[in-house]
Structure formats: structure tokens, C-alpha cells
Motif scaffolding. Structure first.
Motif, short mmCIF file in Angstrom:
data_model
loop_
_atom_site.label_atom_id
_atom_site.label_comp_id
_atom_site.label_asym_id
_atom_site.label_seq_id
_atom_site.Cartn_x
_atom_site.Cartn_y
_atom_site.Cartn_z
N VAL A 463 0.84 -1.20 0.00
CA VAL A 463 0.00 0.00 0.00
C VAL A 463 0.87 1.25 0.00
O VAL A 463 0.70 2.17 -0.82
CB VAL A 463 -0.94 -0.01 1.22
N VAL A 464 1.84 1.29 0.92
CA VAL A 464 2.71 2.47 1.05
C VAL A 464 3.57 2.65 -0.20
O VAL A 464 3.80 3.76 -0.65
CB VAL A 464 3.58 2.33 2.31
N ALA A 465 4.01 1.53 -0.78
CA ALA A 465 4.90 1.62 -1.95
C ALA A 465 4.19 2.16 -3.18
O ALA A 465 4.77 2.91 -3.96
CB ALA A 465 5.48 0.24 -2.25
N LEU A 466 2.92 1.78 -3.38
CA LEU A 466 2.21 2.11 -4.61
C LEU A 466 1.37 3.37 -4.52
O LEU A 466 1.13 4.04 -5.54
CB LEU A 466 1.31 0.94 -5.02
N ALA A 467 0.90 3.71 -3.35
CA ALA A 467 -0.16 4.71 -3.22
C ALA A 467 0.34 6.14 -3.40
O ALA A 467 1.45 6.48 -3.01
CB ALA A 467 -0.84 4.58 -1.86
N ASP A 468 -0.52 6.95 -3.98
CA ASP A 468 -0.39 8.40 -3.89
C ASP A 468 -1.26 8.92 -2.74
O ASP A 468 -0.91 9.89 -2.07
CB ASP A 468 -0.81 9.06 -5.20
N VAL A 482 -5.72 9.46 3.53
CA VAL A 482 -4.52 10.16 4.00
C VAL A 482 -3.41 10.06 2.96
O VAL A 482 -3.45 9.21 2.06
CB VAL A 482 -4.03 9.57 5.34
N PRO A 483 -2.39 10.92 3.07
CA PRO A 483 -1.27 10.86 2.12
C PRO A 483 -0.49 9.56 2.26
O PRO A 483 -0.52 8.90 3.30
CB PRO A 483 -0.41 12.07 2.51
N ALA A 484 0.27 9.23 1.21
CA ALA A 484 1.02 7.98 1.21
C ALA A 484 2.15 7.97 2.23
O ALA A 484 2.60 6.89 2.63
CB ALA A 484 1.59 7.73 -0.19
N ASP A 485 2.61 9.14 2.67
CA ASP A 485 3.70 9.18 3.64
C ASP A 485 3.20 9.20 5.08
O ASP A 485 3.96 9.47 6.01
CB ASP A 485 4.60 10.39 3.39
N THR A 486 1.93 8.88 5.28
CA THR A 486 1.37 8.79 6.63
C THR A 486 2.11 7.71 7.42
O THR A 486 2.33 6.61 6.90
CB THR A 486 -0.13 8.46 6.59
N PRO A 487 2.53 7.97 8.66
CA PRO A 487 3.28 6.97 9.44
C PRO A 487 2.51 5.66 9.59
O PRO A 487 1.28 5.65 9.69
CB PRO A 487 3.47 7.67 10.80
N ARG A 488 3.26 4.57 9.64
CA ARG A 488 2.65 3.24 9.74
C ARG A 488 1.82 3.10 11.00
O ARG A 488 0.78 2.44 10.99
CB ARG A 488 3.74 2.17 9.71
#
Length: 505
Positions: A463-468, A482-488
Motif C-alpha cells: 500500500v505504502v509503496a504504490l499509493a499516492d 490520507v497521504p502515502a507518507d502517513t506513518p505506519r
């Protein structure tokens, strides 16, 4: 206690699932069994647990050869197993599940439920689990159900615990808590086999790592090995694990717009609850969440596979609700289903035939009701080359291919026509690391071509790798986008139903 597997071989017809495997496990260690889905990890552990009998080889405990005719024999020998899909009775209480198969009765033949309650409390207190012995299992969160499974194994004095893909149904926070439980069990002397394909978790918790590929042990690795080194052992070649992508170049146009979407299951249960989102041309929206929170039904509603749907789904302004699956595909929707063997392929059909399953009436391949085999063969050979499908040729049955190559056939079919939307549900489930690398690149290339892309995945790394942008689902609704750089850790809380703060979003 010392466990040894020597030359264990298990065959299913012509398929050799385990090929002369040697493995050693000692008390007080976590031994990770790492390999892709289909590598033979679970089969090997099912042999150890007595669910299968080996065709060749030995199982030894403290130097004594064992012959397990079923799980009861393995349990009696001190081996417990926590399966990926829990073996619990939802309508029973925790104490009742603990007793199942090991019923203790009073002198007059009445079930001694008080003894089971006391055993649950004892083990729960020992590990800080906070489990009510009288709670109905079906009412418990998934992470707590897993702890019930662990208590069941420990209640029967397991000295060796097998965890089969234990984090597949957990949120990130529950995964962290589970790994701490494994460390505590190890420190108390329990020997643990941890079956997984998740590199980050292996490196974090394992004392030793054995890598299995295509049913064979290909080597041992240190927990200090890099993800790239481990992935290379799993696949047999160098693998690029990072998804390289530029910032999205969002194009003009509405793309996919979902408004007020409700989906009811056959029994009337609400499985998608008032969902709203938009995916613009040139971006990837990833839908995250623990499996079973409505993601599957949402994807099926978009492509017309759900019957009880209300609300609106438009693609470039065209309403899709009420259209047939054929009609939606003809609107330019490419669909990668989560179960390729059930919904994505016809295993007995050839690779070529599967590549045009949704285009068999296309004039590019058909004249007067007859498929032009020459044109189909040329098309298939071009797709086989372009998508690196490892097959003997277009006429090979799709069912004879490996899982990763079957998925490439599905991806190739969906990306070989002009699309207005790509909907990829669990696009890399059960495929090897090398195929994951390839599929991710094609998804990003589709985005960069100006197509709106929806990816549904329970793998947070994917999810984190592909998402915008990331939409998190919980109990049928979207908790937030939320944005893709949202903390895990924020994403993990959202997956458990917590609404993100403005700072996180």
C-alpha cells in the motif's frame, strides 16, 4: 527440547512439495521459515504437526524418532500449532474452546468448565493477555482470537510452537504486540517456528532463518541480512524491492467518483457503508485495511459483481451502478480479481485463450464467429514477451503455470487494451518477490499513462509503496483518506477503526 527434521519429503502426485528437507530447532529460539507462498513451508509444518505423513524422512525429538499419525500425537509430544486461519468455534467461549478435544469432566460426568476457566486465567495472567474466559470468541477482535489460539497450545504444555503466517490478519500494532509475545515465549524456553514471507518481520524477531524455495532448503541466513539479500535467496536472483516512482501527474477529468455507496450481503448485512472517494486520472488510490472489512465487496461493486448496491459509481461521468459486468468492462475498466484461480483465469484454457477472455468477440481476433488462431497466437506471443510470462508457449494450459506467472497472464490481459480505470485487488497475493517487482512497475506505468488506479491490498508495505493516497476501511466504512507518507502507526490505528487527526491526514 531439540527437534530435527531429516530428509523430509512430501509428494502430492507428481508435485514434490517438500524435497529432502533438513531442519533443526532448539529450545529458546525463534527459527523463521522464510519463503514465498507455494514454496512448501506450510506443507512441511503440516507434516510436523501430523496433518500429513511424510513419504520419506524422519522427525526426531531429543534424538528419538517420532511417527505422528495425527495432530493428537504431535500435541502429546509437546508440539502446538497456531494456524493462519484460526481453529476456533466462534459461538463457544474462550474456556469452551480451550477444552475442545480435551474435555475434562467431574466424577459425575459433567464438564469441568471451572478448571478450564482457571487455566485460561493462569496463562492470560502469565503473558498479560487480559482475556475473559467466558467471552464468546466470535465477539473478540482478531488479535485477541490469536492469543486464544496461543493459550490453547500452551494449555497442553507445548514446548514447540508453530506459527503459520501469523500476522496475515493483524494490524501493524497487533503485529508488534504479537512479536513481543513470541520473544517472551522464547525467553521462557519455548522453541518457535515462525512461517512467513514478510522480510521485515523476519529480520526483527528471528534468531535463525532458513529459506525454502520450490520445496527445497536453499540456505540459512542471519537476521542481520538485508531485505535484498533475503529476497534474492527466496527468488534465486537479484531483486529490486523499492518501487521507484515520480510524483503523480494528475490529468484533467473526473476519473472514478464513488458517492454514498452501500452494499448489502445476501443476508442483508451492510458490508459497504456510505463510502465516498474519488480517483483522478494519473494517481493511485490504495485501499488498506485488515481483510474482511468490506474491501472485497467494494471492489466487486465497482465492477458489477455485487447485486445489492445503492449509491453512485461514475467513471468519466458515466454511471456504472446497474450495468452488467460486461457493460462495465466495455466502459474501459480493467479488473484484477483477488483470487486469480477462482475469478481471474480458466486453468484448463490455454495462455492465449486466457489473454482474451474478456475480448473474445473483438474483431481483432474474430471473423464470422470464428477466432483467427494466427492473430491470437501472435498477440499471445507478444504479451508473453512483454510481460515476461514464463511458459512453454501460448498453447500451454494456464493452470500449469506458477502462481506468479498466472498473475502475469491476468495483468497482461487487463493492460493490453485501452483503459479508463485499473482496479487491482490483492495484485501480488501469492506471487514471488520477482513477480511482485514486475507487477508493481506495471501498475505505476499505468498510472503514469494517465489512468486512474485503485489498488486494494492487505499488505501495508505494498500500500505504502504504490499509493499516492491511502483510504483505510474498517467495518465497511472509510475511516479516512490520507497521504502515502502517513506513518505506519497512524495507518495501524486507522485499520483498528480510529479516525486520524488533522495532523496525520
Amino acid at each position: 527440547m531439540k527437534l530435527e527434521l531429516r530428509g523430509v519429503t512430501k509428494r502430492f502426485g507428481s508435485l514434490v512439495a517438500n524435497d529432502h528437507i533438513d531442519l533443526e530447532l532448539r529450545s529458546g529460539e525463534i527459527h523463521a521459515l522464510l519463503g514465498e507462498n507455494g514454496a512448501g513451508k506450510s506443507t512441511l509444518m503440516n507434516v510436523l504437526y501430523g496433518l500429513y505423513q511424510a513419504d520419506e524422512g524422519q522427525i526426531l525429538l531429543d534424538g528419538v524418532e517420532q511417527h505422528f499419525r495425527g495432530p493428537g500425537d504431535a500435541i502429546a509430544a509437546g508440539i502446538g500449532m497456531v494456524h493462519q486461519h484460526f481453529m476456533l468455534i466462534p459461538v463457544f467461549t474462550v474456556a469452551e474452546n480451550l477444552m475442545l478435544g480435551h474435555e475434562d469432566t467431574t466424577a459425575v460426568g459433567i464438564l469441568n468448565i471451572a478448571s478450564a476457566r482457571a487455566r485460561v486465567r493462569e496463562l492470560a495472567d502469565r503473558f498479560g493477555f487480559q482475556i475473559d474466559p467466558d467471552a464468546r470468541v466470535g465477539d473478540l477482535p482478531v488479535g485477541v482470537q490469536q492469543r486464544v489460539e496461543i493459550i490453547k497450545a500452551l494449555a497442553h504444555d507445548a514446548k514447540i510452537l508453530i506459527f503459520d503466517e501469523p500476522t496475515a490478519v493483524l494490524t501493524p500494532q497487533e503485529t508488534d504486540e504479537f512479536m513481543q509475545i513470541m520473544r517472551q515465549l522464547r525467553d521462557e524456553g519455548t522453541a518457535i517456528v515462525f512461517i512467513t514471507h514478510k522480510l521485515r518481520e523476519v529480520r526483527e524477531v528471528a534468531d535463525r532463518i532458513t529459506v525454502i524455495r520450490l520445496g527445497k532448503v536453499v540456505g540459512e541466513a542471519s537476521p542481520t541480512a538485508t531485505n535484498t539479500e533475503l529476497a534474492s535467496m527466496m527468488v534465486g536472483r537479484a531483486v529490486e524491492l523499492t518501487v521507484h516512482k515520480d510524483p503523480p501527474q494528475v490529468r484533467e477529468g473526473a476519473g472514478l467518483v464513488v458517492r454514498g455507496l452501500h452494499v448489502l450481503a445476501a443476508d442483508g448485512t451492510v458490508v459497504v457503508d456510505d463510502v465516498d472517494f474519488q480517483v483522478r486520472p494519473g494517481e493511485v488510490l490504495a485501499i488498506a485495511g485488515v481483510q474482511g472489512n468490506g474491501q472485497t465487496e467494494l471492489a466487486e461493486a465497482i465492477v458489477g459483481l455485487q447485486e445489492k448496491v445503492t449509491g453512485s459509481i461514475t467513471l468519466d461521468g458515466e454511471e456504472l451502478v446497474g450495468k452488467s459486468v460486461r457493460g462495465i468492462l466495455d466502459e474501459g475498466v480493467g479488473f484484477v480479481p483477488e483470487d486469480r484461480q477462482e475469478d481471474g483465469l480458466v486453468g484448463s484454457f490455454t495462455v492465449a485463450e486466457n489473454l482474451i477472455l474478456d475480448r473474445s468477440a473483438d474483431p481483432a481476433f474474430r471473423t464470422a464467429g470464428t477466432i483467427r488462431r494466427g492473430d491470437l497466437d501472435r498477440f499471445a506471443r507478444d504479451r508473453i514477451a512483454e510481460f515476461d510470462i514464463r511458459t512453454q508457449g501460448p498453447s500451454s494450459p494456464a493452470g500449469s503455470l506458477s502462481g506468479g506467472n498466472q498473475q502475469k497472464v491476468v495483468i497482461a490481459r487487463e493492460l493490453s487494451r485501452e483503459l479508463k480505470l485499473l482496479l487491482a485487488s490483492q495484485p501480488t497475493r501469492g506471487v514471488d518477490v520477482g513477480s511482485i517487482e514486475f507487477i508493481h512497475k506495471r501498475i505505476i506505468a499505468t498510472r503514469d499513462a494517465g489512468v486512474p488506479v485503485v489498488v486494494v491490498s492487505t499488505e501495508l508495505d505494498e500500500v505504502v509503496a504504490l499509493a499516492d493516497r491511502i483510504a483505510v476501511m474498517y467495518r465497511g466504512g472509510i475511516v479516512g483518506i490520507v497521504p502515502a507518507d502517513t506513518p505506519r502507526d497512524v495507518l495501524g490505528l486507522m485499520m483498528a477503526g480510529e479516525t486520524p487527526t488533522k495532523d496525520a491526514a
